[in-house]
Design a protein around this motif. Structure first.
Motif, PDB file in Angstrom:
ATOM      1  N   ALA A 303       0.836  -1.413  -0.036  1.00 43.29           N
ATOM      2  CA  ALA A 303      -0.279  -0.545   0.171  1.00 43.29           C
ATOM      3  C   ALA A 303       0.989   1.233  -0.143  1.00 43.29           C
ATOM      4  N   GLY A 306       1.847   1.684  -3.313  1.00 44.66           N
ATOM      5  CA  GLY A 306       1.337   2.346  -4.421  1.00 44.66           C
ATOM      6  C   GLY A 306       1.130   1.296  -5.803  1.00 44.66           C
ATOM      7  N   CYS A 310      -5.921  -0.576  -7.494  1.00 41.44           N
ATOM      8  CA  CYS A 310      -7.176   0.590  -7.029  1.00 41.44           C
ATOM      9  C   CYS A 310      -8.314   0.289  -7.104  1.00 41.44           C
ATOM     10  N   GLY A 338      -9.526  10.478  -3.284  1.00 40.47           N
ATOM     11  CA  GLY A 338      -8.784   9.099  -3.269  1.00 40.47           C
ATOM     12  C   GLY A 338      -8.966   9.083  -1.338  1.00 40.47           C
ATOM     13  N   ALA A 341      -4.575   3.958   0.451  1.00 41.37           N
ATOM     14  CA  ALA A 341      -4.043   2.909  -0.497  1.00 41.37           C
ATOM     15  C   ALA A 341      -4.426   1.454   0.299  1.00 41.37           C
ATOM     16  N   GLU A 342      -4.612   0.987   0.842  1.00 44.73           N
ATOM     17  CA  GLU A 342      -5.036  -0.107   2.286  1.00 44.73           C
ATOM     18  C   GLU A 342      -6.415  -0.101   1.718  1.00 44.73           C
ATOM     19  N   GLU A 344      -8.153   0.734  -0.993  1.00 45.35           N
ATOM     20  CA  GLU A 344      -9.146   0.611  -1.833  1.00 45.35           C
ATOM     21  C   GLU A 344      -7.710  -0.341  -2.484  1.00 45.35           C
ATOM     22  N   GLN A 345      -7.175  -0.824  -2.825  1.00 39.09           N
ATOM     23  CA  GLN A 345      -6.886  -2.900  -2.127  1.00 39.09           C
ATOM     24  C   GLN A 345      -8.039  -3.540  -1.702  1.00 39.09           C
TER      25      GLN A 345
END
Length: 440
Positions: A303, A306, A310, A338, A341-342, A344-345
């Motif tokens: 994450a 990047g 996503c 936005g 990242a975690e 979205e993953q």
């Protein structure tokens, strides 16, 4: 058993075998002191018998009995001091008085009793010394007419002699007692520290085992998410390629190209995940190699870098399933923004695994993918209808870990995961992920 515990047990056994003495040499020392004290009092009993007009054997026997009381100085120090005070007028028991005061001051007797008995002994010795010195001065005055001591001589000399007999053993006993208590306190503290270190070591080992188990689970989940979807699509395309290879060569070539693309994507994701795992393990300590990695080290590193999937890649993910022959409808509600990242993953993996399950268990079913962007959360739902009996089943194997992995991912971020069959005969997977500051 610890070394200190073994010493304590040995001391306890020695105490039971030697009455109140903890060691054999202590018994020998007290026995020797009692013999010396008895001989001293026995010799001094001769003078006592002459002054008291008693038979000499009676005075000697009395002195022997009194002096032998020193044998019990460790068990009853107060008794020894009281006996020495009682026989002070008879001018005997000096060794017993010195040793008794030392033992009393070094023992666990309350300090008020020690001070009271030491004061009584000091007063008794002072009075006897004053009386004896006055007698000696009077005798010297008779023998030597030129000897004329002043009035301060007898009290001052008596005071010096009394303090010389009583102060050193009391002070030395207080020092030894304080030192003994300090050593016992340090020993108890060391034992407590040893027990705490043992507990910490056990807890560290438990945490290491827990971390290793969590790491195995996380790696298995990552491998399942990365491999299962791509390989499932490859199997579906391979089956379609086999079916149309002779009838429609152009479509077969297209399916073969898709299989190659899926394989390359799967290899790329595997390389990324293995690279992250290798980088995370390099600085880990040697004592607990996995404990520092944590519950989701590789996922967190992925994450942070990047490089992971996503929410923007959902359209591509859905298109891949469409190319495999699945009818998929994607609906997006709200304004995309936005996220961490975690988050979205995790959302991407949930949709990916849900589509993989449709490929495995509901061939030919229509699928609806819904994604909702809300103020403090992002929600996703993948719902498929009943399987189309006319569709060819790809016979994809299933380990039964897909739903478990999705639930673990969602709950780890504080989200809610629900899955189950629908009334229409299909299956629904829903997840809600918080996107507040705590997750970010």
């Amino acid at each position: 058993m610890t070394t200190t515990g073994a010493h304590q047990d040995a001391a306890g056994m020695a105490a039971r075998g030697w009455w109140w003495w903890g060691r054999r040499r202590s018994a020998v020392l007290d026995g020797g002191l009692a013999v010396v004290s008895a001989l001293e009092c026995g010799l001094e009993g001769v003078g006592f018998a002459e002054k008291a007009s008693l038979p000499v054997p009676v005075g000697v026997l009395f002195g022997l009995v009194v002096g032998s009381v020193l044998l019990v100085r460790r068990r009853w120090p107060i008794t020894v001091v009281l006996v020495s005070i009682a026989v002070t007028p008879a001018e005997m028991g000096y060794l017993m008085g010195i040793v008794g005061l030392y033992t009393l001051a070094a023992s666990e007797v309350p300090r008020r009793f020690t001070a009271a008995l030491a004061g009584m002994s000091t007063v008794a010795v002072f009075i006897v010394t004053v009386v004896r010195l006055r007698q000696d001065v009077a005798q010297a005055d008779v023998d030597q007419q030129d000897f004329d001591p002043s009035g301060w001589y007898v009290p001052l000399v008596s005071l010096f002699m009394t303090l010389g007999l009583n102060a050193p053993p009391v002070l030395f006993g207080l020092y030894i007692g304080a030192r003994r208590r300090l050593m016992e306190s340090l020993r108890e503290r060391a034992d407590s520290l040893e027990q705490e270190l043992s507990l910490l070591a056990d807890r560290a080992e438990q945490r290491a085992q827990w971390a290793r188990q969590e790491e195995r689970t996380r790696i298995a989940r990552e491998m399942h998410d990365v491999v299962a979807h791509r390989v499932s699509l490859m199997v579906v395309h391979a089956a379609a390629l086999q079916a149309v290879a002779l009838k429609d060569p152009q479509k077969a070539v297209k399916n073969a190209a898709l299989v190659g693309d899926m394989g390359r994507q799967a290899l790329t994701e595997l390389r990324q995940m293995l690279g992250v795992l290798r980088e995370e393990r390099a600085p880990a300590p040697a004592v607990v190699p996995l404990a520092a990695v944590g519950l989701a080290a590789a996922a967190a590193a992925e994450a942070a870098s990047g490089d992971g999937p996503c929410l923007g890649a959902l359209e591509e993910l859905v298109e891949q399933s469409r190319q495999a022959g699945m009818v998929v409808e994607l609906t997006v509600l709200g304004v995309a923004r936005g996220y961490a990242a975690e988050v979205e993953q995790t959302a991407y993996r949930v949709v990916q695994e849900a589509l993989t399950n449709v490929h495995k268990h509901a061939a030919g079913a229509k699928v609806v993918v819904r994604l909702a962007h809300r103020e403090a959360e992002v929600a996703m739902q993948v719902e498929n209808g009943p399987s189309d009996g006319a569709a060819a089943d790809a016979h994809l194997p299933s380990g039964g870990n897909g739903l478990v992995g999705m639930r673990e991912r969602v709950t780890r971020l504080g989200g809610v995961f629900v899955s189950g069959p629908t009334d229409a005969g299909g299956f629904r997977v829903s997840a809600v992920l918080p996107v507040g500051e705590r997750v970010a």
